[in-house]
Structures are given as structure tokens and as C-alpha cells.
Design a protein around this motif. Structure first.
Motif: not given
Length: 336
Positions: A181, A183, A191-192, A196, A206-208, A270, A274, A287, A296
Motif C-alpha cells: 500500500t 502512497y 487509490m483510496a 478520498f 466517501i465509500e468506506v 482505514l 481517514i 462516510r 480485498d
């Protein structure tokens, strides 16, 4: 040194090329500029690299027969870092052909090119997704990885296996590394963290997934490319000529080949990621809670013992430092 980086307009390829150029190496960067995400971002990365006189940009797809072989014949690299790939776990459910083309055929073309034009060290990017359905944590390189959950993971495992066979047959010093992961600035829009940030700034929800309880071993990009650069100086020895660095070592008994995790070994929930992003942006996120998508996993956690033994350090940038750095870049790049 003369170094070939495939996927040089990608997130990691860009950062690695920039590091190598800063050290004074000559870098040939090959990229196919696929439209999986914003091509403009990829071209902006290459434009940054092109400011350096030691950089040569080549546009072409790695799966093109003969392209890599001709490029290596002309540039004679001493080191090859193979980062070009079709990335993304979820996209492999939508477009599996892209993974067969880039990750299987592209890697085959690369191995054939290195076979024809031997190098001091071949380094290959794999993924923590290769651990698949493994449930024992942390993920150790010596664990069996025989249960990939997506075609993306399967294609990377296949690349590792092909590379080992070429390493054995043609004595090619090869290191494959599994990323966790990644970043940071100039990141991937799929990517998240990137998604976000854009949605929070736009006032969109945002989708969590998994209620925010999923954990990832977040790895800041400059830590990651520093590890790759250090690993480049540690090619695996030929069988019978070297000694494993310990019980954690994956040094092959039949090839100059090794597999190494690159991660910090400190999983973060996660919802904690956030929260750090909200603090950096100065805004709260709305959220929408969803279950984990197919393919996943609930948690990733890298064993760092082998990386520490080989290069003397592991990724250490905490999200409290890395996320604000990403947000600063995002605001500057997009003017928001």
C-alpha cells in the motif's frame, strides 16, 4: 550506472527515477502511457524527469515483441528495475485482458531481453496481494503464496515464477519485491487516499469498506524507493557462492534469486487513515459504509526482518507525516 526503469511515468517509477537521477545515474525510462488513469498526470511526471539531462524518455508498451530487447541492446543498462504493470486489484475484475498483456506477456518480453543482454541485477515489482488468502500475520516471504484472490495477484505470482526460472537457467541475479500500500505525492488516482482527498474537498461522501476496520501496511513512497535503491546494490549470489542472511532469507538454492517485502510492518486501520486525512484537510468526511469488495483482504502486515537484514533499515514515515505531505502536493498540483 546506466539504469533502465520500466513504468517510469508511473507513481513509483517516477519517484525511483528522480532518486536515481539525483544520484548522478543515467536513466532510460520506458512507459506505455496506458489510459487506466489520467494520462496527463503521467506526462507531468515524465516532464519533471525530462528536466534532468541524464534522463531519456521512451514511449512504448512492454508487451510489444522486440521493443525491450532492442532498447537494451542500444542502452546497455547495468541495472533493470521492472515496475511497468497493469495495477489495481478491483480493475482486474473488469478488464482481465490488460493484466495478461502487461503483467504476463510484458514480463516475458522483459525476461527475454535480459536473457539476450545480461545485467548486473534485475529487480521486479510484485505485490502484497500475492499473499492472497493467507491468514497468518505478518506476511513473511517464506510463507507459501498459493491462494491468489484476484487475477492481478495471480499475474504477479506468475511473474515471480517466470523470473525464478530465467534466473536459474541463465544465471540472472534477480530480486522480486512485494509492495505494501504505497502512497505519497504524485500518487495513483485510483487509490483510496487520492480518491478520498478529491471527494472530501468536493463535499462528496466517501465509500468506506468494512466499517473502517480494514488495516493496511501503508508505505510512504520515498521510503519505498530508498529501499529499492539500496536493494539494487545487493544482488543475490549464485548458488553455492553466498550465505543466507538468516532464517528469514528467501535466497534460492537453485538460482541467484530472492523475494523481499517492502513495507513498514505497522498496519494502520482505514478509519485512522481517514482521521489523519481529515486533520490534514481541515474537513470532515461523510462516510458511506460498505462491505469489502471481492478480492480485498481485511488486513495486510509486512514482515520486515529480511529487508532490515539486507539494507539495514525499513520504511519509517508515519501517516501523520506522510498524509499531510500528500495533501500539500495535491492542493498544489490541482490548485484546490
Amino acid at each position: 550506472m546506466r539504469i533502465l526503469v520500466t513504468g517510469s511515468a508511473g507513481f513509483i517509477g517516477f519517484h525511483l527515477s528522480r532518486l536515481l537521477l539525483a544520484e548522478g545515474h543515467a536513466v532510460t525510462g520506458l512507459d506505455g502511457f496506458s489510459d487506466y488513469y489520467d494520462i496527463g498526470l503521467k506526462r507531468a511526471r515524465h516532464a519533471e524527469l525530462a528536466r534532468h539531462p541524464g534522463f531519456e524518455a521512451i514511449e512504448g508498451r512492454i508487451e510489444t515483441p522486440g521493443l525491450l530487447r532492442a532498447l537494451m541492446a542500444r542502452t546497455a543498462p547495468e541495472i533493470v528495475v521492472h515496475l511497468a504493470a497493469q495495477a489495481g486489484v478491483r480493475y482486474s475484475l473488469e478488464n482481465p485482458q490488460a493484466y495478461a498483456d502487461a503483467n504476463l506477456m510484458g514480463s516475458f518480453q522483459l525476461l527475454e531481453a535480459v536473457r539476450a543482454h545480461p545485467v548486473r541485477h534485475l529487480l521486479l515489482a510484485s505485490t502484497s496481494s500475492a499473499y492472497g488468502g493467507n491468514t497468518e500475520l505478518p506476511f513473511r516471504e517464506t510463507d507459501q503464496a498459493v491462494s491468489p484472490l484476484t487475477l492481478y495477484a495471480a499475474s504477479k505470482l506468475a511473474m515471480e515464477a517466470m523470473a525464478h526460472s530465467y534466473s536459474h537457467l541463465f544465471a540472472i541475479p534477480t530480486t522480486a519485491f512485494r509492495f505494501f500500500t504505497v502512497y505519497g505525492p504524485w500518487g495513483r488516482p485510483d487509490m483510496a487516499l487520492f480518491l478520498f482527498t478529491g471527494k472530501i474537498l468536493a463535499g462528496e461522501p466517501i465509500e468506506v469498506f468494512s466499517g473502517g476496520s480494514a488495516e493496511r501496511d501503508f508505505t510512504y513512497v520515498t521510503d519505498l524507493v530508498d529501499a529499492i535503491r539500496r536493494l539494487a546494490d545487493v544482488p543475490p549470489p549464485l548458488p553455492g557462492t553466498g550465505t543466507p542472511v538468516g532464517a528469514c532469507d528467501t535466497l534460492s538454492s537453485s538460482a541467484p534469486y530472492r523475494l523481499v517485502n517492502i513495507g513498514g510492518g505497522r498496519p494502520v486501520r482505514l478509519d485512522a487513515m481517514i482521521a489523519a486525512l481529515e486533520a490534514a484537510l481541515g474537513r470532515r468526511a461523510e462516510r458511506i459504509l460498505k462491505p469489502l469488495p471481492p478480492g480485498d483482504v481485511a488486513r495486510t502486515h509486512a514482515s520486515t526482518e529480511l529487508l532490515q537484514a539486507l539494507i539495514g533499515r525499513v520504511p519509517e514515515t508515519p501517516i501523520g507525516t506522510g498524509i499531510p505531505a500528500f495533501v500539500d502536493w495535491y492542493r498544489g498540483y490541482y490548485g484546490v
